[in-house]
Design a protein around this motif. Structure first.
Motif, PDB file in Angstrom:
ATOM      1  N   LYS A  44      -6.897  -0.319  -1.086  1.00 17.05           N
ATOM      2  CA  LYS A  44      -7.881  -1.245  -1.671  1.00 17.05           C
ATOM      3  C   LYS A  44      -8.449  -0.796  -3.017  1.00 17.05           C
ATOM      4  O   LYS A  44      -8.779  -1.605  -3.854  1.00 17.05           O
ATOM      5  N   SER A  96       0.830  -1.212   0.000  1.00 14.10           N
ATOM      6  CA  SER A  96       0.000   0.000   0.000  1.00 14.10           C
ATOM      7  C   SER A  96       0.865   1.264   0.000  1.00 14.10           C
ATOM      8  O   SER A  96       0.482   2.280  -0.591  1.00 14.10           O
ATOM      9  N   ARG A 137      -1.682  -1.526   4.667  1.00 15.70           N
ATOM     10  CA  ARG A 137      -1.987  -0.899   5.958  1.00 15.70           C
ATOM     11  C   ARG A 137      -2.922   0.283   5.740  1.00 15.70           C
ATOM     12  O   ARG A 137      -3.000   0.830   4.639  1.00 15.70           O
ATOM     13  N   THR A 138      -3.638   0.653   6.782  1.00 12.93           N
ATOM     14  CA  THR A 138      -4.624   1.728   6.692  1.00 12.93           C
ATOM     15  C   THR A 138      -4.116   2.958   7.425  1.00 12.93           C
ATOM     16  O   THR A 138      -3.647   2.850   8.559  1.00 12.93           O
ATOM     17  N   LYS A 165      -4.833   7.412   8.039  1.00 13.17           N
ATOM     18  CA  LYS A 165      -5.663   8.600   7.831  1.00 13.17           C
ATOM     19  C   LYS A 165      -4.727   9.792   7.682  1.00 13.17           C
ATOM     20  O   LYS A 165      -3.869  10.017   8.536  1.00 13.17           O
ATOM     21  N   VAL A 168      -8.759   8.594   3.961  1.00 14.86           N
ATOM     22  CA  VAL A 168      -8.223   7.321   4.457  1.00 14.86           C
ATOM     23  C   VAL A 168      -7.637   6.545   3.291  1.00 14.86           C
ATOM     24  O   VAL A 168      -8.275   6.368   2.253  1.00 14.86           O
ATOM     25  N   TRP A 169      -6.405   6.093   3.470  1.00 11.59           N
ATOM     26  CA  TRP A 169      -5.724   5.300   2.440  1.00 11.59           C
ATOM     27  C   TRP A 169      -5.516   3.890   2.967  1.00 11.59           C
ATOM     28  O   TRP A 169      -4.883   3.688   3.991  1.00 11.59           O
ATOM     29  N   ASP A 170      -6.079   2.911   2.253  1.00  9.08           N
ATOM     30  CA  ASP A 170      -5.895   1.517   2.677  1.00  9.08           C
ATOM     31  C   ASP A 170      -5.392   0.619   1.543  1.00  9.08           C
ATOM     32  O   ASP A 170      -5.246  -0.596   1.714  1.00  9.08           O
TER      33      ASP A 170
END
Length: 390
Positions: A377, A313, A364-365, A367, A373-375
């Motif tokens: 996906k 990610s 990983r997630t 903020k 929010v970056w995850d």
């Protein structure tokens, strides 16, 4: 670990490093510390290799020397490797992120002149640029690199379009403070110790830290060409294991951080005074305007292994920003590219050798400062989601 003899030295069998001398490039920045200390403290020898360190003048130089084989590996900007991989910001070549070297610890500096006019943070800078209209110049260290992306993200989060509302130039890290002193730029984003140095020299103030943009963000990596990683896997494992040991050593005590600051301040490494390095490495911050604070999210080199895992990610995030700012003209297959660049299997071997914990997921997630929010996906949707873009 296979082939690991007692005492943590490589057995002489098939796991022996194929290449025992490794030429590793670095730029004079605090975050080269784990690479330097691995050599200075002899962690490299423990794993059967010898680091030959090469101090480089610019990130463009690091890029070219990695690509043409003058360097085996380097302390390098995360986004730079992805730029080379995608053929933006120079020649196109398959690259390898072996491990992450540090999280946090960069800063955005505004000139004293801007601060005197009231521009001391994002909102006040945006207001100043609206009311006092002229060409504003900001500097980053490499067009696809981390500092460019932190600078652009921060400006955009404050309503400033870095592509339209300002002029952005590229300046090598050690030259930032001197360039600000002579009035060549209104602000810059760079790694320490140059943010703190600008305050010590009275030429700039800290508007924000990068950990305030994204807590525990990816920063420098240990990089090589993919060809090198495939040809010399045992050498890469040994190199990573030595650097993991060094990162663990730095993070384990204030005394070690102090010793590290003293070591890397030397002219053969960062070439500055120890006091330019040792404050922020302990989390002791000041902004140059009288505000001081203790930052728990200061630069980290190990953090129980959380720092060093090459998350897919993290790699994808840089591509989303390259896309956002028009450096990539179309959406790549984000996951496929990150999977080919980030050498997770090799890293896991080195982690096993050093008893470094490995996360359960390669994503990983996080903020970021604007609430996004970056995850990892849905990178295509994420890249397109920003209101301010190229």
């Amino acid at each position: 670990m296979l082939g690991l003899a007692t005492g943590g030295v490589w057995a002489a069998g098939s796991d022996k490093p194929e290449k025992e001398e490794i030429k590793i490039g670095f730029i004079p920045l605090t975050d080269c510390a784990s690479v330097v200390m691995a050599s200075v403290l002899g962690f490299d020898k423990k794993y059967g290799v010898k680091f030959v360190l090469s101090k480089e003048a610019s990130w463009a130089g690091v890029r070219d020397k990695l690509a043409n084989g003058d360097l085996d590996a380097a302390h390098v900007l995360y986004g730079l490797l992805y730029g080379v991989q995608m053929g933006i910001g120079g020649q196109k070549k398959d690259m390898a992120v072996l491990m992450s070297l540090n999280n946090n610890g960069q800063a955005i500096t505004l000139s004293k002149k801007i601060a005197d006019k009231g521009g001391v943070d994002g909102p006040s800078l945006a207001k100043l640029m609206q009311t006092d209209k002229r060409e504003y110049t900001f500097a980053q260290t490499f067009p696809t690199g981390t500092h460019a992306m932190w600078l652009y993200y921060w400006m955009a989060a404050n309503g400033i379009n870095p592509m339209k509302d300002a002029k952005v130039i590229t300046v090598p890290p050690p030259q930032m403070v001197a360039n600000m002193r002579v009035g060549n730029m209104d602000g810059f984003c760079v790694g320490e110790p140059w943010g703190h140095r600008a305050i010590m020299d009275g030429v700039g103030i800290t508007a924000t830290t990068t950990q305030d943009i994204w807590k525990d963000h990816p920063e420098k990596v240990l990089g090589s060409t993919l060809e090198f990683a495939k040809k010399y896997p045992n050498t890469c494992r040994a190199m990573m294991a030595a650097i993991l040991d060094a990162g663990k050593w730095i993070d384990s005590s204030l005394a070690n951080k102090n010793k590290m600051a003293e070591t890397i301040a030397d002219k053969s490494y960062v070439n500055t005074s120890k006091d330019a390095i040792d404050q922020r490495i302990m989390g002791r911050y000041q902004n140059g305007l009288g505000k001081t604070w203790d930052d728990p999210n200061h630069m980290k080199f190990y953090n129980d292994g959380a720092v060093n895992f090459p998350y897919l990610s993290d790699g994808m995030w840089f591509m989303t920003q390259h896309r956002r700012w028009g450096l990539l003209k179309e959406d790549p297959d984000y996951l496929a590219v990150a999977t080919s660049v980030n050498q997770i299997a090799l890293y896991k071997d080195a982690a096993a050798m050093t008893k470094t914990p490995v996360p359960a997921s390669p994503l990983r997630t996080s903020k970021l400062m604007d609430g996004s929010v970056w995850d990892g996906k849905n990178p295509k949707a994420y890249a397109a989601s920003f209101k301010i873009k190229a």
